[in-house]
Write a protein that holds these residues in place. Structure first.
Motif, mmCIF file in Angstrom:
data_model
loop_
_atom_site.group_PDB
_atom_site.id
_atom_site.type_symbol
_atom_site.label_atom_id
_atom_site.label_comp_id
_atom_site.label_asym_id
_atom_site.label_seq_id
_atom_site.Cartn_x
_atom_site.Cartn_y
_atom_site.Cartn_z
ATOM 1 N N LEU A 66 0.828 -1.216 0.000
ATOM 2 C CA LEU A 66 0.000 0.000 0.000
ATOM 3 C C LEU A 66 0.855 1.256 0.000
ATOM 4 N N ASP A 67 0.271 2.325 -0.500
ATOM 5 C CA ASP A 67 0.907 3.646 -0.462
ATOM 6 C C ASP A 67 0.546 4.284 0.886
ATOM 7 N N ILE A 68 1.356 4.004 1.907
ATOM 8 C CA ILE A 68 1.063 4.425 3.279
ATOM 9 C C ILE A 68 1.412 5.900 3.466
ATOM 10 N N GLY A 69 0.561 6.634 4.131
ATOM 11 C CA GLY A 69 0.841 8.046 4.453
ATOM 12 C C GLY A 69 -0.426 8.742 4.920
ATOM 13 N N LEU A 70 -0.233 9.890 5.613
ATOM 14 C CA LEU A 70 -1.391 10.622 6.141
ATOM 15 C C LEU A 70 -2.284 11.149 5.026
ATOM 16 N N THR A 73 -2.919 6.178 2.188
ATOM 17 C CA THR A 73 -3.670 5.143 2.903
ATOM 18 C C THR A 73 -3.315 5.186 4.388
ATOM 19 N N ARG A 74 -4.369 5.270 5.232
ATOM 20 C CA ARG A 74 -4.199 5.200 6.684
ATOM 21 C C ARG A 74 -4.695 3.839 7.172
ATOM 22 N N VAL A 75 -4.045 3.287 8.196
ATOM 23 C CA VAL A 75 -4.374 1.934 8.654
ATOM 24 C C VAL A 75 -4.507 1.923 10.173
ATOM 25 N N GLY A 76 -5.530 1.207 10.646
ATOM 26 C CA GLY A 76 -5.696 0.960 12.067
ATOM 27 C C GLY A 76 -5.907 -0.522 12.313
ATOM 28 N N SER A 82 -13.388 -11.821 23.749
ATOM 29 C CA SER A 82 -14.529 -11.386 24.575
ATOM 30 C C SER A 82 -14.414 -9.903 24.888
ATOM 31 N N GLN A 83 -13.202 -9.370 24.707
ATOM 32 C CA GLN A 83 -12.940 -7.952 24.942
ATOM 33 C C GLN A 83 -12.392 -7.334 23.656
ATOM 34 N N LEU A 84 -12.135 -6.033 23.707
ATOM 35 C CA LEU A 84 -11.603 -5.294 22.568
ATOM 36 C C LEU A 84 -10.307 -4.617 22.969
ATOM 37 N N ARG A 85 -9.380 -4.503 22.010
ATOM 38 C CA ARG A 85 -8.175 -3.718 22.254
ATOM 39 C C ARG A 85 -7.802 -3.007 20.951
ATOM 40 N N ASN A 86 -7.782 -1.669 21.026
ATOM 41 C CA ASN A 86 -7.382 -0.861 19.877
ATOM 42 C C ASN A 86 -5.858 -0.802 19.868
ATOM 43 N N GLU A 87 -5.216 -1.560 18.949
ATOM 44 C CA GLU A 87 -3.751 -1.624 18.923
ATOM 45 C C GLU A 87 -3.161 -0.315 18.414
ATOM 46 N N PHE A 88 -3.707 0.231 17.335
ATOM 47 C CA PHE A 88 -3.377 1.596 16.908
ATOM 48 C C PHE A 88 -4.469 2.084 15.963
ATOM 49 N N SER A 89 -4.713 3.404 15.985
ATOM 50 C CA SER A 89 -5.819 3.988 15.214
ATOM 51 C C SER A 89 -5.316 4.547 13.896
ATOM 52 N N LEU A 90 -6.234 5.070 13.093
ATOM 53 C CA LEU A 90 -5.906 5.586 11.760
ATOM 54 C C LEU A 90 -4.903 6.737 11.811
ATOM 55 N N LYS A 91 -4.905 7.477 12.911
ATOM 56 C CA LYS A 91 -4.031 8.648 12.980
ATOM 57 C C LYS A 91 -2.690 8.347 13.670
ATOM 58 N N THR A 92 -2.507 7.085 14.149
ATOM 59 C CA THR A 92 -1.341 6.804 14.989
ATOM 60 C C THR A 92 -0.037 6.813 14.188
ATOM 61 N N HIS A 93 0.011 6.095 13.064
ATOM 62 C CA HIS A 93 1.264 5.925 12.318
ATOM 63 C C HIS A 93 1.133 6.483 10.910
ATOM 64 N N LYS A 95 3.985 6.011 8.808
ATOM 65 C CA LYS A 95 4.999 5.282 8.040
ATOM 66 C C LYS A 95 4.817 3.778 8.240
ATOM 67 N N LEU A 96 5.210 3.036 7.198
ATOM 68 C CA LEU A 96 5.047 1.580 7.199
ATOM 69 C C LEU A 96 5.842 0.934 8.329
ATOM 70 N N ASP A 97 7.070 1.376 8.557
ATOM 71 C CA ASP A 97 7.911 0.743 9.585
ATOM 72 C C ASP A 97 7.247 0.801 10.961
ATOM 73 N N ALA A 98 6.613 1.935 11.262
ATOM 74 C CA ALA A 98 5.960 2.066 12.567
ATOM 75 C C ALA A 98 4.766 1.126 12.672
#
Length: 661
Positions: A66-70, A73-76, A82-93, A95-98
C-alpha cells in the motif's frame, strides 16, 4: 461506494501478490487512491499461536503493497475476543515501519469470540474524525475470524454498511459461512472468503489482481480535467473544486457567482467568491454582527468629537448641537447659555431670574407676584395666607408674626398661646448602647430615662415617648404609639437589652429623623403643632459624621437635647443641641451623676397644664397644691444656689482688685 470497494479490494489483492511475487518497490505500490483501512482480527483462544503469527504476517504483507501516508492510505488495527483492544488507530502511524512494529508487538487476548461487539466498536470508535477518519475517503474494514460469533452480528453489520463502511469477511478453518455472509458487504462473491487454514489465507486476493491495481488513467493519460480527475477501473471522470460547477464539456470548471444569481441576503453590497459570498457596506456604513445588514457609522461614539453638549452623527461625519437655552459658538463645538435677563429681553417689574434660554419673574421681599407673573404688589401676609395665629397676626414687610393677649405666652410653634410652653410633646430618646458604656452603667442610663419619663405627663393625648438604642447599628426599642402610661414605658425601659459594639451617633440621628417621627410610628401630624423633641444620650466620640443629620433634624423642627457623660465630646454635643445651647446641652464626667442631669433637665413642659385633648387638672386639688409647693421650693433652692455662686464670684473679684493695689 464503488470507489471505496475498489480501493479496499486492491489492498487484499496486493496481500496475495506479496506472498507470490518479489517484494514491491515504491513504483509498484497500488495506486487506487486514499483509503481508511481497519483490520479487525480474531484473537480468541481457538486461534493457535502459530496461526496468529500467520495472521500477523498476512497484515504486514498487505501493508507492504500500500501507499502508506497521512495523505494516502491510513491503517488501524483492532483485535477482539470477549474484549476489545485498539492496537493503533488511523491517525497513529504515518509510516510503514511504525505500523509493522505495532503489529509485531500485538499480544493475543485468547478469550471468546464477540464479533458483533467488535463491529460496533470500529463503527462508533475507529471510523471517527477524532481517531483519524477523513471525510470523502473510503472506509474499509477487513474482518479475519476462525469461528462462529458468540453474539449477534447481522444487525450491527447492516448498520455499519449503512454508514458507508465496506466490510470484507475472511473466514479460516472453523469459520461459519452464514455468519461471514451476514457481516460482509454485497456482492458476497467479492467480499466473502473462506479458506481451510491460516496457511492459505493469502489466496483470497489473487482473483482481484487485474481489476484493482491496473492502470490509473488519471496518472498515466492526458485526461484534460481542469481541476480534479477521479479514476475508476478502465475509466475516469472530472470533478471541480468547491464553489465551481463542471461545464458541458465535462472537463473545464466555472466559478459559481451567487451574487450575480441573486442568491444572497446582503443589505447593500455583495462580494462574490467561487460558490460563496461576503457582504460589505457603502461608504459611511459598517457591517453589523450578522455580517449581512449595515448601520450608519456613529462617529460620535469614537469619543473625539469635543462637542460641549451633544454630538449628532450624520452620514460620513458629525456636528455639534446645544441643549435648549444655549447657542452654538463659531468654533462649532462650544455652547453658551442664553441669558435673557442680562440681555434685557424680559418684562419683569422687579426681579428677573435667568435660566438658559428662559426667565422667570420674582418680587422683592414684602411683595407678591401678580397673576400676570410679571408685576408685583405689596402683600399683607396676615390677610393673604393661612397664618395660624391663635390670637392676632401682625404683618411686616414680606413677613408676619403672631402675638398673644397680656398674661399669655407665645408657644414654641410661634402661633398658639398659653400660660406656659407646650404641655404635651412627642419625645424620642436616643441612648448610647456602645461597649464603652459597660453593663452596670447601662442600667444607670435606663434609670436616667425613667427619671425623665417621671417628669412628663404621659398619655395617649398628652406626651408620647419613644426609645431608640444605638451602637454600630440602630434598634427601635419601642415607638411613640406603643405605650400610653409612664408605668408601661418605665417597665419597657428596664427590659431593654444592652447592645454593645460601636458608637454610630450619626446613624442614630438619621434613623430618628427618617423613622421615629413618622405618623405610622405614633408621631402626631405636624399640622397640630405638637412639639417634637429628640434627646441624645452618649458617653463617647461618634464613629461617624453627626453634622448632616443633626442639622437636618433641627431644620425639620425637632428640638434637640444632648446629654454627654465621661468621654463624650463637647463639640459634638453642641452640634447636636438646639439653640440656645445652654438650655439644650448637658454634660457630666461620671455616670453616677446623670440622675442630677435628669432632675435639672427641662424639656419645656408644664405638667400642671395641658393642651389639646388632654385632661385639665383642678388647680385647687390637693395633689396640685402639693406639686405647686414642691416646685416653689425647688425654684427657691436653685435661686439660693445661684445667689451663693454670685456672692463667691464677687468676693473673688474684690480680692483681685485689692491685690492689684
Amino acid at each position: 461506494m464503488k470507489m471505496r470497494q475498489l480501493g479496499a479490494l486492491c489492498l487484499l489483492t496486493l496481500a496475495a501478490l506479496a506472498s507470490a511475487r518479489p517484494k514491491a518497490g515504491p513504483e509498484q505500490k497500488c495506486k487506487s487512491g486514499p483509503v481508511d483501512l481497519v483490520f479487525l482480527i480474531d484473537s480468541s483462544r481457538s486461534v493457535r499461536p502459530h496461526e496468529f503469527e500467520t495472521m500477523r504476517k498476512f497484515m504486514i504483507d498487505i501493508l507492504s503493497t500500500l501507499d502508506i501516508g497521512l495523505n494516502a492510505t491510513r491503517v488501524g488495527v483492532v483485535q477482539y475476543s470477549s474484549q476489545l483492544r485498539n492496537e493503533f488507530s488511523l491517525k497513529t502511524h504515518a509510516k510503514l515501519d511504525a505500523m509493522v512494529k505495532g503489529i509485531n508487538e500485538i499480544i493475543p487476548l485468547a478469550q471468546g469470540t464477540m464479533t458483533g461487539l467488535a463491529i460496533k466498536y470500529i463503527m462508533n470508535s475507529a471510523f471517527i474524525a477524532e481517531e483519524g477518519d477523513r471525510p470523502q475517503v473510503p472506509n474499509v474494514a477487513v474482518i479475519v475470524t476462525d469461528g462462529r460469533p458468540q453474539d449477534r452480528v447481522a444487525e450491527v453489520a447492516a448498520e455499519a454498511r449503512e454508514k458507508g463502511i465496506e466490510i470484507y469477511a475472511v473466514g479460516v478453518a472453523r469459520a461459519d459461512m452464514a455468519s461471514l455472509r451476514a457481516m460482509a458487504s454485497p456482492p458476497f462473491e467479492d467480499h466473502v472468503f473462506l479458506v481451510e487454514s491460516f496457511d492459505l489465507i493469502h489466496q483470497f486476493g489473487l482473483q482481484f489482481q487485474d481489476k484493482l491495481c491496473g492502470m490509473d488513467l488519471c496518472l498515466e493519460s492526458d485526461h484534460g480535467c481542469e481541476h480534479i480527475c477521479e479514476s475508476s477501473p478502465g475509466s475516469f471522470h472530472c470533478l471541480c473544486l468547491p464553489g465551481y460547477t463542471l461545464n458541458e464539456d465535462g472537463k473545464t470548471c466555472a466559478a459559481i457567482d451567487l451574487c450575480a444569481q441573486g442568491k444572497h441576503d446582503c443589505e447593500q453590497i455583495c462580494v462574490s467568491s467561487p460558490g460563496s459570498f461576503t457582504c460589505d457596506c457603502n461608504k459611511g456604513y459598517k457591517l453589523n454582527d450578522d455580517k449581512k445588514t449595515c448601520s450608519m457609522i456613529d462617529y460620535c461614539s469614537f469619543g473625539n468629537h469635543s462637542c460641549d453638549h451633544e454630538c449628532v452623527s450624520v452620514l460620513n461625519g458629525y456636528h455639534c448641537r446645544c441643549n435648549q437655552g444655549h447657542r452654538l459658538l463659531d468654533d462649532g463645538k462650544t455652547c453658551q447659555a442664553i441669558d435673557l435677563c442680562a440681555e434685557g429681553k424680559h418684562d419683569c417689574e422687579q426681579i428677573c431670574i435667568s435660566a438658559p434660554g428662559v426667565f422667570t419673574c420674582d418680587c422683592n421681599k414684602g411683595f407678591k407676584l401678580n397673576k400676570d407673573k410679571k408685576t408685583c404688589t405689596n402683600m399683607d401676609l396676615c390677610n393673604t395666607v393661612e397664618h395660624g395665629c391663635e390670637h392676632q397676626c401682625v404683618s411686616t414687610l414680606g413677613s408676619y408674626y403672631c402675638i398673644c393677649p397680656e398674661g399669655q405666652l407665645l408657644q414654641e410653634d410661634g402661633k398658639s398661646c398659653g400660660t406656659c410652653k407646650s404641655a404635651n410633646i412627642d419625645l424620642v430618646l436616643l441612648i448610647d448602647g456602645s461597649k464603652s458604656v459597660r453593663p452596670q452603667n447601662f442600667e444607670l442610663v435606663k434609670k436616667f430615662v425613667n427619671q425623665v419619663v417621671d417628669s412628663l405627663d404621659v398619655s395617649a393625648h398628652g406626651t408620647r415617648v419613644g426609645l431608640v438604642q444605638y451602637s454600630s447599628r440602630v434598634r427601635t426599642e419601642f415607638p411613640l404609639n406603643m405605650y400610653h402610661t409612664a408605668e408601661e414605658i418605665k417597665a419597657a425601659v428596664m427590659k431593654v437589652d444592652y447592645m454593645e459594639k460601636g458608637t454610630m451617633t450619626g446613624l442614630a440621628l438619621k434613623h430618628m429623623l427618617e423613622n421615629s417621627f413618622l405618623e405610622s410610628e405614633g408621631a402626631r401630624p405636624s399640622s397640630r403643632n405638637i412639639p417634637r423633641i429628640g434627646l441624645v444620650f452618649t458617653d463617647g466620640r461618634s464613629q461617624d459624621d453627626i453634622t448632616e443629620y443633626a442639622k437636618k433634624a433641627k431644620e425639620a423642627g425637632i428640638t434637640m437635647y444632648a446629654v454627654g457623660v465621661g468621654k463624650a465630646v463637647e463639640d459634638e454635643l453642641r452640634v447636636i443641641a438646639s439653640e440656645p445651647q445652654e438650655k439644650h446641652f448637658y454634660y457630666t464626667t461620671d455616670f453616677t451623676a446623670i440622675s442630677n442631669i435628669a432632675e435639672n433637665l427641662k424639656l419645656n413642659v408644664c405638667p400642671e397644664e395641658s393642651q389639646g385633648e388632654i385632661e385639665v387638672k383642678d388647680p385647687c386639688a390637693c395633689e396640685s397644691l402639693v406639686e405647686f409647693q414642691q416646685a416653689t421650693m425647688s425654684s427657691l433652692e436653685q435661686l439660693t444656689q445661684k445667689l451663693s455662686g454670685m456672692t463667691t464670684r464677687l468676693e473673688q473679684l474684690e480680692n483681685q482688685l485689692l491685690s492689684r493695689k
